[in-house]
Design a protein around this motif. Structure first.
Motif, mmCIF file in Angstrom:
data_model
loop_
_atom_site.group_PDB
_atom_site.id
_atom_site.type_symbol
_atom_site.label_atom_id
_atom_site.label_comp_id
_atom_site.label_asym_id
_atom_site.label_seq_id
_atom_site.Cartn_x
_atom_site.Cartn_y
_atom_site.Cartn_z
ATOM 1 N N SER A 46 -15.737 11.691 0.662
ATOM 2 C CA SER A 46 -15.466 10.344 0.148
ATOM 3 C C SER A 46 -15.438 10.335 -1.376
ATOM 4 N N ASP A 47 -16.362 11.064 -1.985
ATOM 5 C CA ASP A 47 -16.382 11.153 -3.451
ATOM 6 C C ASP A 47 -15.108 11.809 -3.978
ATOM 7 N N ASP A 48 -14.666 12.871 -3.317
ATOM 8 C CA ASP A 48 -13.418 13.538 -3.708
ATOM 9 C C ASP A 48 -12.253 12.555 -3.652
ATOM 10 N N SER A 92 -3.739 7.245 -9.813
ATOM 11 C CA SER A 92 -3.413 6.032 -10.560
ATOM 12 C C SER A 92 -3.013 6.362 -12.000
ATOM 13 N N SER A 98 -11.798 17.182 2.047
ATOM 14 C CA SER A 98 -12.269 16.246 1.029
ATOM 15 C C SER A 98 -13.407 15.373 1.541
ATOM 16 N N GLU A 103 -12.253 9.287 -3.820
ATOM 17 C CA GLU A 103 -12.339 8.277 -4.885
ATOM 18 C C GLU A 103 -11.844 8.851 -6.209
ATOM 19 N N GLU A 104 -12.250 10.068 -6.514
ATOM 20 C CA GLU A 104 -11.791 10.708 -7.757
ATOM 21 C C GLU A 104 -10.283 10.925 -7.731
ATOM 22 N N LEU A 105 -9.776 11.366 -6.601
ATOM 23 C CA LEU A 105 -8.336 11.604 -6.475
ATOM 24 C C LEU A 105 -7.539 10.312 -6.614
ATOM 25 N N LYS A 106 -8.048 9.220 -6.079
ATOM 26 C CA LYS A 106 -7.366 7.931 -6.226
ATOM 27 C C LYS A 106 -7.223 7.567 -7.692
ATOM 28 N N GLU A 107 -8.273 7.791 -8.456
ATOM 29 C CA GLU A 107 -8.232 7.488 -9.888
ATOM 30 C C GLU A 107 -7.228 8.401 -10.599
ATOM 31 N N LEU A 108 -7.249 9.678 -10.267
ATOM 32 C CA LEU A 108 -6.301 10.616 -10.881
ATOM 33 C C LEU A 108 -4.863 10.262 -10.528
#
Length: 65
Positions: free
Chosen positions: A42-44, A53, A40, A46-51
């Motif tokens: 850094s962008d991945d 949540s 992964s 960040e997206e995964l953190k949102e998903l």
């Protein structure tokens, strides 16, 4: 690594067939963890953190998911 015996191969196949949903779940979980740990960006992340949540909020509403 030692070769598996024929009986162990047969037992593994029987378990796999009887527990398809569990096997698929474990494979998906393993793939997700491997991706996060090894590939992964850094962008991945960040997206995964949102998903994650969003998914946590869904589970709080209906924990049977």
């Amino acid at each position: 690594m030692s070769k598996l015996s024929d009986s162990k191969i047969k037992a593994n196949k029987k378990w796999d067939e009887k527990n398809k949903n569990r096997k698929n779940y474990l494979n998906a979980r393993s793939s997700a963890r491997g991706f996060i740990k090894n590939k992964s960006t850094s962008d991945d992340l960040e997206e995964l953190k949102e998903l994650i949540s969003i998914r946590e909020k869904e589970l709080k509403k209906d924990p049977t998911n």
